[in-house]
Design a protein around this motif. Structure first.
Motif, PDB file in Angstrom:
ATOM      1  N   GLN A 134       0.833  -1.195   0.087  1.00  0.00           N
ATOM      2  CA  GLN A 134      -0.101  -0.012  -0.286  1.00  0.00           C
ATOM      3  C   GLN A 134       1.086   0.833  -0.195  1.00  0.00           C
ATOM      4  O   GLN A 134       1.932   0.955   1.001  1.00  0.00           O
ATOM      5  N   TYR A 135       0.292   2.514  -0.734  1.00  0.00           N
ATOM      6  CA  TYR A 135       1.734   3.851  -0.685  1.00  0.00           C
ATOM      7  C   TYR A 135       0.193   4.511  -0.747  1.00  0.00           C
ATOM      8  O   TYR A 135      -0.732   4.809  -0.081  1.00  0.00           O
ATOM      9  N   ILE A 136       1.925   5.806   0.331  1.00  0.00           N
ATOM     10  CA  ILE A 136       0.798   7.062   0.335  1.00  0.00           C
ATOM     11  C   ILE A 136       1.024   7.745  -0.827  1.00  0.00           C
ATOM     12  O   ILE A 136       2.940   7.841  -0.977  1.00  0.00           O
ATOM     13  N   ALA A 137       0.420   8.989  -1.091  1.00  0.00           N
ATOM     14  CA  ALA A 137       0.845   9.722  -2.444  1.00  0.00           C
ATOM     15  C   ALA A 137       1.328  10.778  -1.141  1.00  0.00           C
ATOM     16  O   ALA A 137       0.392  11.690  -0.551  1.00  0.00           O
ATOM     17  N   VAL A 138       2.914  11.187  -1.575  1.00  0.00           N
ATOM     18  CA  VAL A 138       3.479  12.274  -0.834  1.00  0.00           C
ATOM     19  C   VAL A 138       3.312  14.150  -1.679  1.00  0.00           C
ATOM     20  O   VAL A 138       3.822  14.800  -0.869  1.00  0.00           O
ATOM     21  N   GLU A 139       2.698  13.472  -2.722  1.00  0.00           N
ATOM     22  CA  GLU A 139       2.422  14.896  -3.986  1.00  0.00           C
ATOM     23  C   GLU A 139       1.742  14.468  -4.615  1.00  0.00           C
ATOM     24  O   GLU A 139       0.689  13.369  -4.667  1.00  0.00           O
ATOM     25  N   ALA A 140       1.056  15.223  -5.212  1.00  0.00           N
ATOM     26  CA  ALA A 140       0.084  15.303  -5.742  1.00  0.00           C
ATOM     27  C   ALA A 140       0.449  14.979  -7.727  1.00  0.00           C
ATOM     28  O   ALA A 140       0.956  15.565  -8.066  1.00  0.00           O
TER      29      ALA A 140
END
Length: 419
Positions: free
Chosen positions: A206-212
């Protein structure tokens, strides 16, 4: 009139009684309480009244009376010291700390190895170094959580849940921040994405988007799958998972958290036998093109402990009526369940796991089991299986993965109407 003016002139802040002033100060937030220190000597003294800071220590830092006693500090000092350490996370700390405390308290007697695998919190300089390494700022709620626990050791079972089928096993570990930084992505489809979890069996994260980027919102959490459910923030993702665990919504089986969802109304009782169902959607085994949505379900068959001994029985066969979102019906009938013919007796429970797929994003199943009594072998009867619905949650399809010009679209459960 002159006497009245004289009395009014004598009514000053310094002359007001202490108790009413302390009562007023007790309604102030910590910021206002600190500002009062600069108004006058009297307010400075009153705003340092230690019981005033007790509420703020409990509200923002979840400091208990026991912790205060152990540290042998006054409430104001505890507040200031904690603020000096994690003050930048004051808007997130209480929710995330509570989630961690609730999770550990629930897992310690049930999955002690999992709790022992947790690492100590990261330092501020460690998180700053990761930001410098990846060239992006980490979300404050993510940083806050990692100040409390810097992920876990890569062990099985993982903290973020498991799923086991006959030919598929998934168990997700919560990555420490250094390992996560090593997996930071800049490639198409996962640009500016930091892995949160990792499964050593499937390679799934699972990933988190640190930028749009690529149609994803900043701070969004998602699976690296063509069909991926999203959470808006790290806090939403983590606290909702913990809530499912500690409420018993996700069952613990053989020291592992299984991410099945149980609907309390999805229960059917026939005589002395109760059947209940929990379901789960597996994004890693699903696809949009071609449409293939994979669900697993866990069935619990239980005979009442108050049933008479002669009610003991054995399952002979199953019948399923499977309906997809278009109304297409498939009927399945066969011997036993998953190759077994379980015997059910008073107080005994039998559970098994199976799976199904739909060409639509939702569908439902219902049916019955056929049993015979052990003491009256010629006497057979049916036990109802409650209707249980399976629906793919709202998800995001990464068009970058599919080679289209657009970067991503949001797909809802009416996707089956789109060809």
């Amino acid at each position: 009139m002159a006497a009245m003016e004289t009395d009014t002139a004598q009514l000053t802040l310094e002359s007001l009684p202490t108790d009413p002033l302390l009562l007023i100060l007790s309604f102030l937030d910590y910021r206002d309480l600190i500002n009062c220190c600069y108004v006058s000597r009297r307010l400075s003294q009153l705003s340092s009244h230690d019981p005033l800071w007790r509420r703020h220590c409990k509200k923002y830092w979840l400091i208990s009376e026991e912790e205060k006693t152990q540290k042998n500090q006054c409430w104001k000092s505890l507040f200031i010291d904690t603020y000096s350490d994690v003050g930048r996370y004051i808007d997130h700390y209480a929710a995330i700390k509570k989630a961690w405390d609730d999770l550990k308290k629930y897992l310690e007697p049930r999955c002690p190895r999992m709790v022992l695998s947790l690492k100590e919190g990261a330092r501020e300089e460690d998180l700053d170094a990761v930001e410098a390494q990846i060239g992006c700022k980490l979300p404050d709620d993510y940083r806050c959580s990692y100040r409390i626990h810097n992920g876990q050791k890569l062990v099985v079972p993982g903290l973020l849940g498991s799923m086991a089928l006959s030919n598929h096993y998934r168990s997700e570990d919560l990555l420490d921040v250094d390992t996560a930084a090593g997996g930071f992505q800049q490639r198409q489809g996962l640009k500016y994405c930091l892995p949160l979890t990792f499964c050593i069996h499937t390679g799934l994260s699972q990933y988190i988007a640190v930028e749009a980027a690529e149609g994803r919102n900043k701070n969004e959490v998602f699976y690296q799958c063509p069909v991926s459910r999203t959470c808006a923030t790290f806090t939403d993702w983590f606290t909702s998972y913990v809530k499912n665990v500690v409420s018993g919504g996700f069952p613990i089986i053989r020291d592992q958290i299984f991410r099945y969802v149980h609907d309390p109304e999805c229960v059917a009782t026939t005589g002395d036998i109760t059947v209940s169902v929990s379901t789960s959607f597996l994004p890693e085994l699903s696809s949009v093109h071609p449409p293939h949505y994979f669900f697993t379900y866990r069935i619990r068959i239980e005979m009442s402990k108050d049933a008479l001994p002669e009610k003991a029985c054995q399952l002979d066969s199953r019948y399923w009526r499977i309906t997809n979102a278009k109304g297409d019906v498939e009927e399945v009938q066969g011997p036993g369940v998953v190759g077994e013919f379980p015997i059910i007796s008073p107080g005994r429970v039998y559970e098994y796991t199976s799976c199904t797929t739909f060409s639509t994003t939702s569908g439902y199943m219902e049916g019955y089991y056929t049993f015979h009594f052990l003491y009256f072998k010629d006497k057979i009867f049916n036990v109802a299986i409650p209707r249980f619905h399976m629906a793919c949650p709202t998800f995001r399809v990464s068009i970058a993965r599919l080679g289209y010009l657009m970067t991503s679209v949001t797909v809802t459960p009416i996707l089956e109407t789109i060809t």
